[in-house]
Design an enzyme around this catalytic site. Structure first.
Site, short mmCIF file in Angstrom:
data_model
loop_
_atom_site.label_atom_id
_atom_site.label_comp_id
_atom_site.label_asym_id
_atom_site.label_seq_id
_atom_site.Cartn_x
_atom_site.Cartn_y
_atom_site.Cartn_z
CB CYS A 2 -0.86 0.05 1.26
SG CYS A 2 -1.80 -1.45 1.54
NE ARG A 27 4.25 1.79 -1.61
CZ ARG A 27 5.39 1.14 -1.40
NH1 ARG A 27 6.42 1.37 -2.19
NH2 ARG A 27 5.50 0.27 -0.44
CD1 TRP A 73 -2.77 -3.57 -5.24
CD2 TRP A 73 -1.94 -5.19 -3.95
NE1 TRP A 73 -2.63 -4.68 -6.02
CE2 TRP A 73 -2.14 -5.69 -5.26
CE3 TRP A 73 -1.44 -6.04 -2.98
CZ2 TRP A 73 -1.84 -7.00 -5.60
CZ3 TRP A 73 -1.15 -7.34 -3.33
CH2 TRP A 73 -1.34 -7.80 -4.63
CG ASN A 99 2.93 -0.86 3.04
OD1 ASN A 99 2.49 -1.91 2.60
ND2 ASN A 99 4.09 -0.35 2.65
N GLY A 100 1.53 -3.35 5.09
CA GLY A 100 2.20 -4.55 5.58
C GLY A 100 1.19 -5.61 5.96
CD GLU A 485 7.34 -16.93 -17.44
OE1 GLU A 485 6.44 -17.37 -18.18
OE2 GLU A 485 7.32 -15.76 -17.01
CE LYS A 489 7.85 -12.74 -18.83
NZ LYS A 489 6.85 -13.53 -18.28
CD GLU A 492 5.32 -11.87 -21.86
OE1 GLU A 492 4.13 -11.78 -21.52
OE2 GLU A 492 6.23 -12.06 -21.04
CG HIS A 508 11.10 -36.07 -31.47
ND1 HIS A 508 11.21 -37.29 -32.10
CD2 HIS A 508 11.46 -36.29 -30.17
CE1 HIS A 508 11.58 -38.21 -31.22
NE2 HIS A 508 11.74 -37.61 -30.04
CE LYS A 607 1.06 -7.06 -14.81
NZ LYS A 607 2.11 -8.06 -15.06
C1 G6P Z 1 -1.36 -11.22 -20.20
C2 G6P Z 1 -0.10 -10.69 -19.52
C3 G6P Z 1 0.77 -11.85 -19.04
C4 G6P Z 1 -0.04 -12.76 -18.13
C5 G6P Z 1 -1.33 -13.23 -18.79
C6 G6P Z 1 -2.25 -13.91 -17.81
O1 G6P Z 1 -1.01 -11.87 -21.36
O2 G6P Z 1 0.62 -9.89 -20.42
O3 G6P Z 1 1.89 -11.36 -18.35
O4 G6P Z 1 0.74 -13.87 -17.77
O5 G6P Z 1 -2.05 -12.12 -19.33
O6 G6P Z 1 -2.66 -12.96 -16.88
P1 G6P Z 1 -3.16 -13.26 -15.41
O7 G6P Z 1 -3.42 -11.91 -14.82
O8 G6P Z 1 -4.40 -14.07 -15.55
O9 G6P Z 1 -2.08 -14.00 -14.71
#
Ligand code: G6P
Length: 612
Positions: A2, A27, A73, A99-100, A485, A489, A492, A508, A607
């Site tokens: 927060c 935050r 948050w 916050n915490g 993953e 990354k 992306e 294969h 996002k």
């Molecule tokens: C979008 C974001 C990814 C994320 C995916 C799933 O593609 O760019 O970074 O992994 O959605 O999102 P979620 O909020 O469900 O983990």
């Protein structure tokens, strides 16, 4: 996570506080509030963003030159007006922002309830403010003393500011594990979670240390004392950063900040849930489903993107530890392919944002067939967290960078805790092995810290390969999802084509792509199929491929074959993803920066994908 901000001085507090909240909104942004003293404490708070608070207070009395404000948050209690901060004590003597996470809030709440305290919210914060009030009344001590005594009883993390009805010329700030900085102006003080709300008013700041309590009185020097009564001399520093650098805490991008936050976010996700010394794992939101999980015939995990990769690690973990068969599903496929879902199925939905449309639809489908749905979400109050029957939040804090980093490691942390909890209840793990794994989990944050120290090596490697057109990522067992993953990354944020593959499957198909221009990232840590992975490395080398290997610290065999080596600390095989993913996040980050890409907001991506 927060944001907190407070002011005491000759000026009107409101404009300083509201602007401070806007600066801190990164935050947390699910509710906000403000309390200003003017003859009495005027307290305004509401669900939603800071802009909603600003409209809410229009026409109300917001005058006064001492006040505290908060942008939330949620971690305990859903985002709502009543759970928003500031939070007042039962007798309204005190108002507090926090916050915490107070880990032992449940036992403290029980004691206070027995002593006649009534609670309006579900927050751990309300427990803390009442604890301070109770000590002050019961022991007849002053507020500073009461805060110190209370904080000695609290387990967890906090950054708090307390304002008192009876002593309106004083603020008390304290912190442990959550950040707090005090700005010193001309006859005025500012307190905030970071320096962004302060920098336009003063550049003289004091960063508080853990377990310190600051007594901030109008027209008095700042006093700092620890909760154990040691008097400290405030160390005043000069701020040299601009605003945007401050929000990123000095990091160039949010993504880098979030990568570096992982020791903390993993620790926060385990906080209050893992007690290795006592040999206990407790996931409060899952406890009611423990029996169902122990007797489950099947678990289905659904998610999208990075969260789907966490599910894959979850499959390995759950099958390994609990012997429950697991199926991992892309939410977008699951929802449209007429899957077999039975009433005794347990569906675990994983989502950072808690808003991904496909994951939500998959949940609704499984729910309509009578399955039990558990969620692992990062955002409290999100649609997915509300749609599930139970689950656990990852306490990773807001993730701003579009490419998910700290959410992944937090999700795998929760899955590990869940699998361990079920395995111990089900008896599919020996007591000694269980204890061994708990001990190892507890020290993972320090090991992530160590994994981060590969940054300089990773940067050098990134410089060599920033212009590559393709990358291959290989891993086996627990490291296969890590390979996926790592490749995701890179795609992306750097727009380089990359593929993640199970190392043995390479033969294969992808092996045809290998030549002297193809960097191949191999996760070759020393457990599991280590020898097999070494054979796969040789297959790549035989075709002139370039090997960038992520290995266990001290590795000898892979070193003799690989072109580049990145070391991560030794850990149990099942926890390797939490460490091995870190250099891969850094690799994609540095390559993207070197290519001049917009790291935090890559092209075409969002996002949170709230459309199918
Ligand atoms: C979008 C974001 C990814 C994320 C995916 C799933 O593609 O760019 O970074 O992994 O959605 O999102 P979620 O909020 O469900 O983990």
């Amino acid at each position: 996570m927060c944001g907190i901000v407070a002011y005491i001085g000759p000026k009107q507090a409101y404009p300083i506080l509201i602007n401070g909240l806007y600066r801190l909104e990164y935050r947390g942004y699910d509710s906000a509030g403000i309390a200003i003293f003017n003859e009495g404490i005027n307290l305004y708070k509401c669900k939603g963003k800071v802009a909603e608070l600003e409209s809410f207070v229009k026409g109300k009395d917001i005058t006064g030159n001492i006040g505290i404000a908060h942008t939330r948050w949620a971690t305990h209690g859903e985002p709502s007006d009543v759970n928003a901060h500031p939070v007042s004590s039962y007798r309204k003597q005190l108002t507090l922002i926090h916050n915490g996470i107070i880990e032992n809030y449940a036992s403290l709440k029980e004691e206070l309830t027995q002593r006649g305290y009534k609670f309006e919210s579900q927050t751990d914060t309300e427990v803390l403010v009442n604890l301070i009030e109770d000590i002050k009344t019961k022991e007849g001590v002053d507020l500073v003393e009461a805060v110190k005594i209370a904080l000695n009883q609290v387990i967890g993390a906090y950054a708090i500011v307390v304002m008192s009805h009876d002593q309106p010329d004083m603020l008390i700030a304290a912190k442990k594990g959550s950040p707090m900085v005090i700005g010193i102006g001309n006859d005025e003080y500012f307190v905030a979670s970071d320096a962004t709300p302060i920098v336009e008013h003063t550049t003289h700041v004091v960063y508080m240390n853990d377990e310190e309590v600051a007594v901030i009185r109008r027209n008095h020097e700042l006093e700092i004392v620890t909760i154990r009564n040691e008097v400290k001399t405030p160390y005043v520093q000069e701020l040299e950063m601009n605003l945007s650098a401050l929000a990123k805490e000095g990091y160039e991008h949010f993504m880098l900040k979030e990568i570096y936050e992982q020791p903390r976010s993993v620790r926060d996700s385990m906080r209050g849930r893992l007690n290795a010394r006592a040999g206990v794992v407790v996931l409060g939101g899952v406890i009611d489903f423990e029996q169902k999980l122990v007797s489950a015939r099947r678990i289905i995990m659904v998610a999208c993107g990075t969260s789907w990769h966490a599910c894959l690690v979850g499959e390995y973990l759950f099958e390994d530890l609990t012997r429950i068969p697991v199926e991992v599903e892309y939410a977008s496929e699951f929802r449209y392919r007429n899957p077999v879902i039975r009433e005794d199925d347990i569906v675990i939905a994983i989502s950072q944002s808690g808003e991904t449309a496909d994951t939500l639809a998959a949940i609704e489908l499984a729910k309509s067939k009578g399955a039990t749905i558990l969620g692992i979400c990062n955002v409290v109050g999100s649609s997915i967290s509300r749609a599930t029957h139970g689950g656990s939040f990852t306490h990773a804090g807001p993730e701003i960078g579009v490419a998910s980093t700290k959410a992944f490691t937090a999700q795998v942390t929760i899955l590990s805790l869940m699998a361990l909890m079920i395995a111990s209840k089900k008896g599919t793990i020996s007591k000694s092995r269980y204890q061994q794994l708990l001990n190892e989990m507890e020290i993972l944050p320090e090991k992530i810290e160590e994994a981060l120290s590969s940054d300089a090596t990773v940067l050098d490697i990134s410089k060599k390969f920033k212009d590559a057109r393709n990358f291959l990522y290989l891993g086996r067992g627990y490291n296969f999802p890590v390979a996926l993953e790592g490749a995701l990354k890179l795609k992306e944020i750097s727009y380089i084509h990359a593929e993640g593959y199970p190392a043995a499957e390479m033969k294969h198909g992808p092996i045809a792509l290998i030549d002297a221009h193809m960097p191949v990232v191999v996760i070759a840590t020393n457990k599991g199929s280590y020898e097999k992975v070494i054979s796969n490395i040789q297959e790549v080398k035989a075709r002139n491929g370039i090997i960038i290997a992520v290995v266990t610290k001290g590795d000898k065999a892979v070193k003799t074959m690989a072109d580049y080596i990145i070391e991560v600390p030794e850990t149990e095989e099942m926890f390797v993803p939490i460490l091995a993913v870190v250099p891969l996040q850094l690799l994609s980050y540095h390559i993207a920066v070197l290519r001049g890409c917009n790291v935090d907001q890559p092209r075409n991506l969002a996002k949170s994908v709230t459309v199918e």
